[in-house]
Design a protein around this motif. Structure first.
Motif, short mmCIF file in Angstrom:
data_model
loop_
_atom_site.label_atom_id
_atom_site.label_comp_id
_atom_site.label_asym_id
_atom_site.label_seq_id
_atom_site.Cartn_x
_atom_site.Cartn_y
_atom_site.Cartn_z
N MET A 1 35.27 42.27 28.98
CA MET A 1 36.11 43.44 29.30
C MET A 1 37.30 43.58 28.36
N ASP A 2 37.86 42.48 27.87
CA ASP A 2 38.99 42.58 26.95
C ASP A 2 38.60 43.20 25.61
N ASN A 3 37.33 43.11 25.24
CA ASN A 3 36.86 43.63 23.95
C ASN A 3 36.08 44.93 24.07
N ILE A 4 35.95 45.47 25.27
CA ILE A 4 35.07 46.62 25.47
C ILE A 4 35.52 47.84 24.67
N ALA A 5 36.82 48.11 24.62
CA ALA A 5 37.31 49.28 23.88
C ALA A 5 37.00 49.14 22.40
N ALA A 6 37.21 47.96 21.84
CA ALA A 6 36.90 47.73 20.42
C ALA A 6 35.40 47.88 20.16
N ALA A 7 34.59 47.39 21.08
CA ALA A 7 33.13 47.49 20.91
C ALA A 7 32.67 48.94 21.00
N LEU A 8 33.23 49.69 21.94
CA LEU A 8 32.83 51.09 22.10
C LEU A 8 33.31 51.96 20.95
N ALA A 9 34.27 51.47 20.16
CA ALA A 9 34.74 52.21 18.98
C ALA A 9 33.76 52.08 17.81
N VAL A 10 32.82 51.15 17.90
CA VAL A 10 31.80 50.97 16.86
C VAL A 10 30.75 52.06 17.02
N ASP A 11 30.44 52.74 15.95
CA ASP A 11 29.45 53.81 15.97
C ASP A 11 28.10 53.29 16.46
N GLY A 12 27.50 54.01 17.40
CA GLY A 12 26.18 53.64 17.91
C GLY A 12 26.21 52.79 19.15
N THR A 13 27.38 52.65 19.79
CA THR A 13 27.48 51.86 21.01
C THR A 13 27.77 52.76 22.20
N GLN A 14 27.42 52.27 23.36
CA GLN A 14 27.77 52.94 24.62
C GLN A 14 27.83 51.88 25.71
N ALA A 15 28.47 52.23 26.79
CA ALA A 15 28.52 51.31 27.93
C ALA A 15 27.09 51.02 28.38
N MET A 16 26.82 49.79 28.72
CA MET A 16 25.47 49.42 29.14
C MET A 16 25.29 49.68 30.62
N ALA A 17 24.20 50.35 30.95
CA ALA A 17 23.89 50.64 32.36
C ALA A 17 22.42 50.30 32.57
N PHE A 18 22.12 49.03 32.66
CA PHE A 18 20.76 48.55 32.88
C PHE A 18 20.33 48.94 34.29
N THR A 19 19.18 49.53 34.40
CA THR A 19 18.63 50.04 35.67
C THR A 19 19.58 51.01 36.36
N GLY A 20 20.38 51.73 35.58
CA GLY A 20 21.27 52.74 36.14
C GLY A 20 22.59 52.22 36.67
N ARG A 21 22.76 50.91 36.68
CA ARG A 21 24.02 50.32 37.16
C ARG A 21 24.82 49.82 35.96
N PRO A 22 26.11 50.15 35.92
CA PRO A 22 26.92 49.68 34.79
C PRO A 22 27.01 48.16 34.75
N MET A 23 26.96 47.62 33.56
CA MET A 23 27.12 46.18 33.36
C MET A 23 28.46 45.97 32.65
N ARG A 24 29.44 45.53 33.39
CA ARG A 24 30.79 45.37 32.86
C ARG A 24 30.80 44.33 31.74
N GLY A 25 31.46 44.70 30.64
CA GLY A 25 31.61 43.77 29.53
C GLY A 25 30.45 43.75 28.55
N PHE A 26 29.47 44.63 28.74
CA PHE A 26 28.32 44.72 27.85
C PHE A 26 28.29 46.10 27.19
N VAL A 27 27.82 46.14 25.95
CA VAL A 27 27.55 47.43 25.30
C VAL A 27 26.09 47.48 24.90
#
Length: 109
Positions: free
Chosen positions: A53-79
């Motif tokens: 979670m501390d790195n999520i904003a930096a990771a989402l700033a990378v082109d081609g990333t999005q929040a991960m929602a495996f099976t429709g549920r968000p997975m905190r801390g994953f992209v």
């Protein structure tokens, strides 16, 4: 096969000097574990990185990333990332470094 073996090879090559790396087939994809903790992986249509979670904003700033929602549920801390993101040296290196920074602080399993 549910994931692109070429993308798995790219991650293998990028992680080959990292101590404690193991592979595990999981959820129809391939996950790379560092000291027993999920670090990153590939699945049908792309890949994923566990950045925390501390790195999520930096990771989402990378082109081609999005929040991960495996099976429709968000997975905190994953992209979730596109194939192109895994294949791009700079973007992949940024995400691997964020993931290693997070996972290296977790207790070994």
């Amino acid at each position: 096969m549910a994931y692109d073996e070429g993308l798995a090879d790219i991650l293998r090559d990028a992680l080959h000097d990292t101590p404690g790396i193991a592979e595990k087939k999981m959820f129809g994809g391939l996950v790379f574990m560092m000291d027993g903790n999920m670090l990153c992986g590939v699945h049908k249509g792309g890949g994923m990185f566990r950045v925390g979670m501390d790195n999520i904003a930096a990771a989402l700033a990378v082109d081609g990333t999005q929040a991960m929602a495996f099976t429709g549920r968000p997975m905190r801390g994953f992209v979730d990332v596109t194939d192109e993101t895994v294949a791009d040296d700079d973007r992949r290196a940024t995400l691997i470094n964020l993931a290693k920074g997070f996972v290296s602080k977790l207790p070994t399993k």
